[in-house]
Design a protein around this motif. Structure first.
Motif, PDB file in Angstrom:
ATOM      1  N   ASP A 121       1.961   1.923  -3.594  1.00 41.67           N
ATOM      2  CA  ASP A 121       0.926   2.608  -4.382  1.00 41.67           C
ATOM      3  C   ASP A 121       0.824   4.083  -4.005  1.00 41.67           C
ATOM      4  O   ASP A 121       0.643   4.945  -4.871  1.00 41.67           O
ATOM      5  CB  ASP A 121      -0.427   1.925  -4.172  1.00 41.67           C
ATOM      6  CG  ASP A 121      -0.487   0.551  -4.823  1.00 41.67           C
ATOM      7  OD1 ASP A 121       0.379   0.267  -5.670  1.00 41.67           O
ATOM      8  OD2 ASP A 121      -1.383  -0.228  -4.477  1.00 41.67           O
ATOM      9  N   ARG A 122       0.940   4.373  -2.711  1.00 36.39           N
ATOM     10  CA  ARG A 122       0.819   5.761  -2.260  1.00 36.39           C
ATOM     11  C   ARG A 122       1.975   6.608  -2.770  1.00 36.39           C
ATOM     12  O   ARG A 122       1.772   7.716  -3.287  1.00 36.39           O
ATOM     13  CB  ARG A 122       0.772   5.791  -0.728  1.00 36.39           C
ATOM     14  CG  ARG A 122       0.634   7.174  -0.142  1.00 36.39           C
ATOM     15  CD  ARG A 122       0.210   7.079   1.322  1.00 36.39           C
ATOM     16  NE  ARG A 122       1.090   6.225   2.089  1.00 36.39           N
ATOM     17  CZ  ARG A 122       2.232   6.638   2.661  1.00 36.39           C
ATOM     18  NH1 ARG A 122       2.599   7.909   2.533  1.00 36.39           N
ATOM     19  NH2 ARG A 122       2.977   5.803   3.360  1.00 36.39           N
TER      20      ARG A 122
ATOM     21  N   SER B 245       0.830  -1.208   0.000  1.00 38.65           N
ATOM     22  CA  SER B 245       0.000   0.000   0.000  1.00 38.65           C
ATOM     23  C   SER B 245       0.864   1.257   0.000  1.00 38.65           C
ATOM     24  O   SER B 245       0.510   2.260  -0.618  1.00 38.65           O
ATOM     25  CB  SER B 245      -0.929  -0.004   1.214  1.00 38.65           C
ATOM     26  OG  SER B 245      -0.180  -0.065   2.414  1.00 38.65           O
TER      27      SER B 245
END
Length: 444
Positions: free
Chosen positions: A196-197, A193
């Motif tokens: 992706d950020r 995650s």
């Protein structure tokens, strides 16, 4: 397209008009009369004029219209609009761009049907592990600011040029920078995650400025999230990267941002990662290690809970025995306390009875002493007027009863003084009775 077709039709009409005299005996030109040739030329001119003057704007597409005399305008609404033989630069409202990992046959599958699809590239993470990263990015153009849209369209000329020269290089740079910020092991251990950020943030707001730093220890995480163990490799210096910070804010490269082109990142995610074979083997070994660790952990937990179960069973039996003994102890204690209380009650009862008897005896003694004292006093002091009156009353009643039963003699002796009272009367009666008895004896 229609403009070119109209021009071709005009050329065909002019050709038939000029070639008619040269090939007048040819059957092909018998149909092309002068009138028909002019009609063909007129149709071509009308078609060219109409298609050059107007165009149809398709939904979901923005157009930059550049006029031959140098002017330009932006069209964002669908329908028929004028272009006056100007040049059209169409751009979709949202531009989908995909990196796809091919299958075993090298095919892209259904993804190949979409526009702007490329084969995923290999990228190296911080620990030098390489992987092909499949991404899905959606870019939205600015349809609010006409000037900015026309500037982007004028500088890039076509949609494909915008994608290839502006968007894809930013995507590649974002993936490259993000891969430098973490290890492959970190990615599979829960930092997907974060990847992706970082990827989307750099793509939209600009690339991070990374700085190098050295570390003497390389720790490799083995195991699951519940049991984490660290294995320290041999000491070696390895180059690492981190985001350069200034006053708590990430430093970014100037001018390297899609936002400067009026482009907005609607979506930027990693859809799939294909690790290199060596890392796959390493992952397989880790999975086996994790499985073995989990098995040992489960066995250890089973033994632990078994011991806890036996301990709990012993504690339960101990508690039951303790409860039984405590119950017996309580019963005996209660019985003893009851007997003690009964004895104490009896003692109190006997004591009270003793005190009662004692008080009775004392009362009798006091009464006897009082009576003796009274008798003594009476003897010493004589009868009181009340007692004398009571005594006289009783004597009078007795005398009356005797007189009732008395048979008076025939002889009556009178004598004495009237003042002597009852005593003289009694004496007189006794004397009379004696006299009678004497007379009876004489008669015999």
């Amino acid at each position: 397209m229609l403009t070119i077709l109209g021009i071709l039709i005009v050329l065909v009409g002019i050709f038939t008009l000029l070639a008619k005299p040269l090939f007048k005996n040819h059957r092909l030109f018998d149909w092309f009369t002068q009138r028909r040739s002019f009609q063909i030329i007129l149709v071509g001119i009308v078609m060219s004029v109409l298609t050059g003057t107007f165009f149809y704007a398709e939904p979901g597409t923005a157009y930059a219209v550049q006029y031959p005399w140098g002017g330009q305008k932006a069209v964002f609404r669908q329908g028929i609009h004028t272009k006056m033989w100007g040049r059209l630069i169409p751009l979709q409202f949202e531009l989908p761009i995909k990196y796809v990992i091919p299958n075993a046959k090298g095919e892209l599958g259904e993804q190949s049907e979409y526009a702007n699809v490329d084969v995923a590239k290999y990228w190296a993470f911080s620990d030098a592990v390489k992987a092909r990263i499949a991404t899905s990015v959606v870019i939205s153009i600015n349809t609010e600011d006409d000037a900015q849209f026309l500037s982007v369209a004028d500088r890039n000329k076509t949609e494909q040029n915008l994608i290839r020269s502006r968007i894809i290089p930013n995507i590649d740079q974002s993936i490259k920078n993000t891969c430098k910020l973490m290890d492959a092991q970190d990615y599979i251990s829960g930092q997907a995650s974060d990847f992706d950020r970082y990827f989307k943030d750099q793509l939209e707001n600009g690339m991070y400025v990374l700085e190098e730093y050295l570390t003497n220890e390389r720790k490799e995480i083995i195991g699951d999230s519940a049991t984490v163990r660290t294995v320290v490799n041999k000491q070696r210096k390895q180059k690492r990267y981190r985001i350069k910070m200034q006053q708590g804010t990430a430093v970014r490269e100037e001018g390297n941002s899609l936002k400067s082109y009026g482009l907005t990142v609607v979506q930027a995610v990693v859809t799939e990662i294909d690790w290199e074979e060596t890392f796959d083997n390493r992952l397989q070994l880790q999975k086996e290690e994790v499985a073995q660790t989990q098995l040992e952990k489960q066995q250890a937990e089973r033994e632990f809970y078994r011991a806890q179960k036996e301990k709990a069973r012993g504690e339960a039996e101990k508690a039951a025995e303790r409860a039984r003994l405590e119950k017996e102890q309580i019963q005996k204690t209660i019985a003893a306390e009851t007997e003690a209380k009964v004895a104490e009650f009896n003692l109190v009862k006997e004591k009270k009875q003793f005190e009662v008897e004692k008080f009775k005896a004392q009362s009798k003694k006091v009464a006897a002493d009082a009576e003796a004292y009274q008798n003594a006093k009476l003897v010493n002091a004589g009868l009181t007027p009340q007692e004398r009156a009571e005594w006289d009353y009783k004597m009078a009643v007795g005398v009356a009863r005797e007189l009732k039963e008395l048979n008076l003699p025939e002889i009556f002796i009178e004598g004495g003084d009237a003042k002597s009272g009852d005593a003289n009367l009694l004496q007189s009666l006794i004397g009379a009775d004696l006299a009678r008895k004497m007379m009876e004896n004489d008669n015999k």
